[in-house]
Design a protein around this motif. Structure first.
Motif, PDB file in Angstrom:
ATOM      1  N   ALA A 124       0.861  -1.180   0.000  1.00  0.00           N
ATOM      2  CA  ALA A 124       0.000   0.000   0.000  1.00  0.00           C
ATOM      3  C   ALA A 124       0.899   1.233   0.000  1.00  0.00           C
ATOM      4  CB  ALA A 124      -0.908  -0.005   1.230  1.00  0.00           C
ATOM      5  N   TYR A 125       0.516   2.235  -0.784  1.00  0.00           N
ATOM      6  CA  TYR A 125       1.355   3.414  -0.980  1.00  0.00           C
ATOM      7  C   TYR A 125       0.624   4.684  -0.547  1.00  0.00           C
ATOM      8  CZ  TYR A 125       4.255   0.303  -3.761  1.00  0.00           C
ATOM      9  OH  TYR A 125       5.047  -0.742  -4.170  1.00  0.00           O
ATOM     10  N   LEU A 150      -5.236   2.138  -8.309  1.00  0.00           N
ATOM     11  CA  LEU A 150      -6.080   2.695  -7.247  1.00  0.00           C
ATOM     12  C   LEU A 150      -6.160   1.735  -6.063  1.00  0.00           C
ATOM     13  CD1 LEU A 150      -8.981   4.188  -9.406  1.00  0.00           C
ATOM     14  CD2 LEU A 150      -7.051   5.411  -8.377  1.00  0.00           C
ATOM     15  N   ASP A 151      -6.145   0.437  -6.347  1.00  0.00           N
ATOM     16  CA  ASP A 151      -6.159  -0.552  -5.271  1.00  0.00           C
ATOM     17  C   ASP A 151      -4.912  -0.476  -4.403  1.00  0.00           C
ATOM     18  OD1 ASP A 151      -8.621  -1.592  -6.052  1.00  0.00           O
ATOM     19  OD2 ASP A 151      -7.713  -3.165  -7.300  1.00  0.00           O
ATOM     20  N   ARG A 152      -3.815   0.030  -4.948  1.00  0.00           N
ATOM     21  CA  ARG A 152      -2.560   0.106  -4.207  1.00  0.00           C
ATOM     22  C   ARG A 152      -2.489   1.328  -3.284  1.00  0.00           C
ATOM     23  NH1 ARG A 152      -2.750  -4.103  -6.787  1.00  0.00           N
ATOM     24  NH2 ARG A 152      -0.944  -5.233  -7.636  1.00  0.00           N
ATOM     25  N   VAL A 153      -3.447   2.235  -3.382  1.00  0.00           N
ATOM     26  CA  VAL A 153      -3.403   3.445  -2.563  1.00  0.00           C
ATOM     27  C   VAL A 153      -3.866   3.112  -1.143  1.00  0.00           C
ATOM     28  CG1 VAL A 153      -4.232   5.815  -2.295  1.00  0.00           C
ATOM     29  CG2 VAL A 153      -3.862   4.872  -4.583  1.00  0.00           C
ATOM     30  N   ALA A 154      -3.046   3.453  -0.156  1.00  0.00           N
ATOM     31  CA  ALA A 154      -3.409   3.233   1.241  1.00  0.00           C
ATOM     32  C   ALA A 154      -4.568   4.138   1.631  1.00  0.00           C
ATOM     33  CB  ALA A 154      -2.208   3.520   2.138  1.00  0.00           C
ATOM     34  N   VAL A 155      -5.339   3.714   2.622  1.00  0.00           N
ATOM     35  CA  VAL A 155      -6.355   4.608   3.185  1.00  0.00           C
ATOM     36  C   VAL A 155      -5.653   5.857   3.709  1.00  0.00           C
ATOM     37  CG1 VAL A 155      -8.046   4.910   5.027  1.00  0.00           C
ATOM     38  CG2 VAL A 155      -7.964   2.762   3.736  1.00  0.00           C
ATOM     39  N   GLY A 156      -6.125   7.005   3.287  1.00  0.00           N
ATOM     40  CA  GLY A 156      -5.465   8.260   3.607  1.00  0.00           C
ATOM     41  C   GLY A 156      -4.483   8.714   2.553  1.00  0.00           C
ATOM     42  N   GLY A 157      -4.132   7.813   1.625  1.00  0.00           N
ATOM     43  CA  GLY A 157      -3.187   8.145   0.559  1.00  0.00           C
ATOM     44  C   GLY A 157      -3.865   8.830  -0.610  1.00  0.00           C
ATOM     45  N   VAL A 158      -3.054   9.269  -1.556  1.00  0.00           N
ATOM     46  CA  VAL A 158      -3.521  10.053  -2.697  1.00  0.00           C
ATOM     47  C   VAL A 158      -3.082   9.388  -4.001  1.00  0.00           C
ATOM     48  CG1 VAL A 158      -3.237  12.258  -3.922  1.00  0.00           C
ATOM     49  CG2 VAL A 158      -3.571  12.237  -1.433  1.00  0.00           C
ATOM     50  N   ALA A 159      -3.992   9.370  -4.969  1.00  0.00           N
ATOM     51  CA  ALA A 159      -3.676   8.932  -6.330  1.00  0.00           C
ATOM     52  C   ALA A 159      -3.686  10.139  -7.249  1.00  0.00           C
ATOM     53  CB  ALA A 159      -4.691   7.908  -6.812  1.00  0.00           C
ATOM     54  N   SER A 160      -2.742  10.175  -8.198  1.00  0.00           N
ATOM     55  CA  SER A 160      -2.707  11.214  -9.231  1.00  0.00           C
ATOM     56  C   SER A 160      -2.441  10.531 -10.562  1.00  0.00           C
ATOM     57  CB  SER A 160      -1.623  12.248  -8.920  1.00  0.00           C
ATOM     58  OG  SER A 160      -1.556  13.232  -9.934  1.00  0.00           O
ATOM     59  N   ILE A 161      -3.464  10.467 -11.410  1.00  0.00           N
ATOM     60  CA  ILE A 161      -3.405   9.724 -12.661  1.00  0.00           C
ATOM     61  C   ILE A 161      -3.652  10.689 -13.819  1.00  0.00           C
ATOM     62  CG2 ILE A 161      -4.349   7.799 -13.992  1.00  0.00           C
ATOM     63  CD1 ILE A 161      -3.055   6.921 -11.378  1.00  0.00           C
ATOM     64  N   HIS A 162      -2.821  10.609 -14.846  1.00  0.00           N
ATOM     65  CA  HIS A 162      -2.917  11.476 -16.009  1.00  0.00           C
ATOM     66  C   HIS A 162      -3.335  10.655 -17.220  1.00  0.00           C
ATOM     67  CE1 HIS A 162      -1.030  13.498 -19.571  1.00  0.00           C
ATOM     68  NE2 HIS A 162      -1.548  14.555 -19.013  1.00  0.00           N
ATOM     69  N   VAL A 163      -4.347  11.152 -17.956  1.00  0.00           N
ATOM     70  CA  VAL A 163      -4.820  10.467 -19.165  1.00  0.00           C
ATOM     71  C   VAL A 163      -5.086  11.499 -20.261  1.00  0.00           C
ATOM     72  CG1 VAL A 163      -5.886   8.541 -17.918  1.00  0.00           C
ATOM     73  CG2 VAL A 163      -7.253  10.589 -18.433  1.00  0.00           C
ATOM     74  N   ALA A 164      -5.127  11.023 -21.496  1.00  0.00           N
ATOM     75  CA  ALA A 164      -5.549  11.862 -22.621  1.00  0.00           C
ATOM     76  C   ALA A 164      -7.060  11.736 -22.789  1.00  0.00           C
ATOM     77  CB  ALA A 164      -4.840  11.445 -23.898  1.00  0.00           C
TER      78      ALA A 164
END
Length: 254
Positions: A124-125, A150-164
């Motif tokens: 978890a990250y 998204l499954d790897r994000v720890a509770v309290g953690g943040v995801a930042s994903i970039h797409v076209a």
């Protein structure tokens, strides 16, 4: 048919820096590595500062950078987090990243070969990040990968994903792009017409449905998303970021 993994591996072997950030000054025969790495440092410092203004503090224990390439962003992240893992599908990219890791003296950065299960990053990250990556991955494959990130994000953690989001093509350009990805020989013809090497790999630019990513975040307990739109030439792209909240803080599910 185009094969993004095969093309990316060929880029890694022939012109790795240019394939990460397609500007003439990053061609292998003229690259200034320090200037190249500085662009990654400036980006991630600015990105984290913006996210913390919008979402609050980001814990700095463990981070994951998906599609790390030669480590342009992963290595500066190592200055900001206790541990950073960079994933990429191209062994030659990882070899270059390991060389830069020694040069930058970043022992807390780890590079590993990626697969569609993300089996090299099962922890978890606090921060899960990807930038200028998914546009080169077909949507049918990329959306499940985003879900696993998204499954790897720890509770309290943040995801930042970039797409076209949009290629900005005219109908004729769109038809030619489809032909380049599906008909053997058209890609080489395209390069010849534009004065490029005929054997240079293709860089796909795939359009992602933002609603599908928002839905995946919602199902996994992420809070309100922060959205930033960027233009890369004619391409309209988007960062989607959110914090994963504890189950007791989630809104009731319908």
């Amino acid at each position: 048919m185009a094969d993004t993994d095969r093309d990316w591996r060929k880029w890694a072997e022939t012109d790795p820096y240019y394939s990460v950030a397609a500007a003439p000054e990053y061609r292998r025969d003229r690259i200034d590595v320090d200037a190249f790495l500085y662009t990654g440092e400036a980006y991630i410092v600015q990105r984290l500062a913006m996210l913390e203004r919008q979402l609050g503090p980001v814990a700095r224990s463990r981070a994951l950078d998906f599609g790390c390439g030669v480590g342009r962003i992963t290595l500066p992240m190592a200055l900001l987090f206790d541990q950073v893992t960079g994933l990429d599908v191209a062994p030659a990219m990882l070899a270059e990243a390991e060389m830069l890791k020694q040069r930058q003296d970043a022992p807390n950065a780890r590079f590993a070969l990626s697969d569609d299960r993300l089996s090299a990053a099962e922890e978890a990250y606090d921060f899960v990040h990807s930038y200028i990556v998914f546009q080169h991955i077909p949507v049918a494959r990329g959306l499940p990968l985003i879900g696993r990130l998204l499954d790897r994000v720890a509770v309290g953690g943040v995801a930042s994903i970039h797409v076209a989001l949009r290629r900005g093509d005219t109908p004729l350009r769109a038809a030619f792009y489809r032909a380049r990805t599906r008909i053997p020989g058209v890609q080489k013809l395209s390069h010849w017409l534009r004065g490029k090497r005929a054997d240079e790999p293709m860089m796909q630019m795939n359009e992602y449905p933002a609603s599908a990513i928002f839905a995946m975040m919602h199902r996994r307990g992420f809070g309100q998303a922060v959205v930033d739109v960027e233009r890369h030439g004619r391409f309209l792209t988007m960062h989607i970021a959110a914090r994963r909240i504890a189950a007791t803080e989630q809104e009731p599910q319908p």
